[in-house]
Design a protein around this motif. Structure first.
Motif, PDB file in Angstrom:
ATOM      1  N   ALA A  24       0.835  -1.210   0.000  1.00  0.00           N
ATOM      2  CA  ALA A  24       0.000   0.000   0.000  1.00  0.00           C
ATOM      3  C   ALA A  24       0.863   1.249   0.000  1.00  0.00           C
ATOM      4  N   LYS A  25       1.925   1.240   0.797  1.00  0.00           N
ATOM      5  CA  LYS A  25       2.832   2.388   0.804  1.00  0.00           C
ATOM      6  C   LYS A  25       3.554   2.516  -0.533  1.00  0.00           C
ATOM      7  N   GLY A  26       3.863   1.377  -1.163  1.00  0.00           N
ATOM      8  CA  GLY A  26       4.502   1.414  -2.477  1.00  0.00           C
ATOM      9  C   GLY A  26       3.591   2.030  -3.529  1.00  0.00           C
ATOM     10  N   ILE A  27       2.302   1.685  -3.474  1.00  0.00           N
ATOM     11  CA  ILE A  27       1.326   2.284  -4.394  1.00  0.00           C
ATOM     12  C   ILE A  27       1.251   3.792  -4.162  1.00  0.00           C
ATOM     13  N   ALA A  28       1.172   4.187  -2.887  1.00  0.00           N
ATOM     14  CA  ALA A  28       1.027   5.609  -2.558  1.00  0.00           C
ATOM     15  C   ALA A  28       2.240   6.419  -3.004  1.00  0.00           C
ATOM     16  N   ILE A  29       3.448   5.919  -2.733  1.00  0.00           N
ATOM     17  CA  ILE A  29       4.643   6.704  -3.095  1.00  0.00           C
ATOM     18  C   ILE A  29       4.797   6.777  -4.608  1.00  0.00           C
ATOM     19  N   THR A  30       4.416   5.731  -5.324  1.00  0.00           N
ATOM     20  CA  THR A  30       4.491   5.769  -6.787  1.00  0.00           C
ATOM     21  C   THR A  30       3.548   6.829  -7.341  1.00  0.00           C
ATOM     22  N   ARG A 269       6.153  -3.907  -3.081  1.00  0.00           N
ATOM     23  CA  ARG A 269       6.472  -4.041  -1.646  1.00  0.00           C
ATOM     24  C   ARG A 269       7.840  -3.437  -1.344  1.00  0.00           C
ATOM     25  N   SER A 270       8.799  -3.680  -2.233  1.00  0.00           N
ATOM     26  CA  SER A 270      10.142  -3.145  -2.046  1.00  0.00           C
ATOM     27  C   SER A 270      10.131  -1.618  -2.027  1.00  0.00           C
ATOM     28  N   LEU A 271       9.360  -1.024  -2.915  1.00  0.00           N
ATOM     29  CA  LEU A 271       9.241   0.442  -2.920  1.00  0.00           C
ATOM     30  C   LEU A 271       8.615   0.929  -1.619  1.00  0.00           C
ATOM     31  N   GLY A 272       7.612   0.197  -1.138  1.00  0.00           N
ATOM     32  CA  GLY A 272       6.934   0.599   0.085  1.00  0.00           C
ATOM     33  C   GLY A 272       7.796   0.533   1.321  1.00  0.00           C
ATOM     34  N   SER A 273       8.850  -0.261   1.281  1.00  0.00           N
ATOM     35  CA  SER A 273       9.772  -0.329   2.420  1.00  0.00           C
ATOM     36  C   SER A 273      10.862   0.727   2.335  1.00  0.00           C
ATOM     37  N   LEU A 321      16.589   5.515  -5.230  1.00  0.00           N
ATOM     38  CA  LEU A 321      17.046   4.258  -4.625  1.00  0.00           C
ATOM     39  C   LEU A 321      18.553   4.093  -4.776  1.00  0.00           C
ATOM     40  N   ALA A 322      19.094   4.521  -5.929  1.00  0.00           N
ATOM     41  CA  ALA A 322      20.538   4.426  -6.143  1.00  0.00           C
ATOM     42  C   ALA A 322      21.296   5.343  -5.173  1.00  0.00           C
ATOM     43  N   ASN A 357       9.730   1.141  10.886  1.00  0.00           N
ATOM     44  CA  ASN A 357      10.618   1.530   9.803  1.00  0.00           C
ATOM     45  C   ASN A 357       9.983   2.688   9.070  1.00  0.00           C
ATOM     46  N   LEU A 358      10.571   3.860   9.187  1.00  0.00           N
ATOM     47  CA  LEU A 358      10.009   5.044   8.580  1.00  0.00           C
ATOM     48  C   LEU A 358      10.330   5.129   7.110  1.00  0.00           C
ATOM     49  N   THR A 359      11.171   4.244   6.609  1.00  0.00           N
ATOM     50  CA  THR A 359      11.520   4.326   5.209  1.00  0.00           C
ATOM     51  C   THR A 359      10.744   3.308   4.412  1.00  0.00           C
TER      52      THR A 359
END
Length: 359
Positions: A24-30, A269-273, A321-322, A357-359
């Protein structure tokens, strides 16, 4: 003489991440990154057919983001305030100050992004960053404000907290209250943070029952409501935006639950973390590209321009990410410069089912 057997120590269970929350966080940040990609390209007339669609997701991006943040805040607000500050707020406040300063200097160094030649930023924004929050990084500032309000209200009846913040959201949504700054957005979205603190356990209980047809129905319903309210210009009618945003949160959660079950979407999921570094970095390449396009007066056919925002969105995320991979261990870049400023002790892990985890 018999020896008393020494009991074998039982290892403390390590909290596990709930995959659907990260999705869900990955969807939101995208969606947040895509929003800014469209916005900056539209500044120079190169967002193509996506420009008019950008406002349609206003009720989706940040309500979902704040609801997910609120779910993870439930245990935190029961801490003494000094521990809450060190555990959940000090990092965010430091990063807000540091990255607003960096972004301001970066914008001042760039040629004007606006075709009219309006300056990209002013030195005054560094003085007023707490009074008039940064338009790009206000979310980082909003979370400590919301944590503080939730802590102060924690002994009030949950229903009263949700009702009062819903009234505030309605007033800001209908522009009965208006500041012309990110405070308006904070006023609209506080209710989702507060509601998630108390509704989170119920949401977690319902998650296992989500099926694909729930997702299809909610998505179709939300899309239909967005089209109707946009066509009839109902967005300033009291309660309309709030209802749409509630619907959007339900859609976001059900979609996230479904995608969390599909290995092909593990990248979400990876983006959301890693939402924090993505949020901090993503507008830097966008503003730089916009300045270059203006400086060289680039013109692109609308059909081609339509694909630019998704490409810029993907590129900005990969760059963020890089940079995080390269500099995450450098004190002061994505962490506080002095470790004692923020608590990271294992005993301060406050969520039994999701790693703090705030990131």
């Amino acid at each position: 003489m018999t020896r008393t057997p020494v009991p074998t120590p039982v290892p403390t269970p390590v909290p596990t991440r709930e995959v659907w929350i990260d999705v869900a966080k990955g969807i939101a940040i995208t969606l947040v990154v895509l929003y800014h990609a469209i916005m900056y390209l539209d500044e120079v007339g190169l967002a193509g057919a996506l420009a008019p669609l950008n406002p349609l997701f206003d009720t989706f991006r940040m309500p979902l983001f704040f609801f997910m943040s609120g779910i993870l805040a439930a245990s935190a607000i029961r801490l003494p305030y000094w521990r809450l500050f060190r555990k959940r707020m000090s990092l965010l406040l430091y990063l807000y100050i540091a990255w607003v300063t960096l972004q301001t200097l970066f914008l001042l160094a760039l040629p004007p992004i606006s075709p009219s030649g309006t300056p990209n930023a002013t030195w005054a924004s560094l003085v007023t960053l707490f009074v008039r929050p940064s338009s790009n990084l206000w979310f980082i500032y909003a979370l400590p404000v919301f944590f503080t309000l939730a802590w102060l209200l924690r002994r009030w009846p949950p229903l009263l907290q949700i009702a009062l913040t819903a009234v505030v959201a309605v007033m800001f949504g209908a522009q009965l209250l208006h500041t012309g700054s990110p405070w308006d957005k904070m006023g609209k979205y506080l209710v989702f943070f507060i509601a998630a603190i108390y509704l989170g356990p119920m949401v977690r209980r319902l998650v296992p029952f989500v099926r694909w047809w729930h997702v299809a129905l909610f998505c179709l319903g939300y899309a239909g409501l967005v089209v109707v309210t946009t066509k009839l210009t109902l967005t300033r009618v009291p309660f309309v935006l709030l209802v749409l945003s509630i619907f959007a949160v339900v859609v976001g959660i059900t979609v996230a639950v479904l995608l969390a079950r599909l290995p092909a979407f593990d990248f979400v999921r990876s983006l959301g973390s890693r939402t924090l570094p993505i949020y901090l970095v993503h507008t830097l390449p966008m503003t730089a590209l916009a300045a270059i396009l203006v400086a060289f007066d680039v013109r692109i056919p609308p059909a081609i321009a339509t694909v630019l925002p998704p490409l810029l969105c993907a590129g900005a995320i990969m760059l963020a990410l890089a940079l995080h991979r390269q500099f995450h261990a450098v004190p002061g870049v994505f962490t506080v410069p002095v470790k004692s400023w923020a608590s990271t002790a294992q005993r301060d892990v406050i969520s039994p089912t999701h790693t703090v985890n705030l990131t």
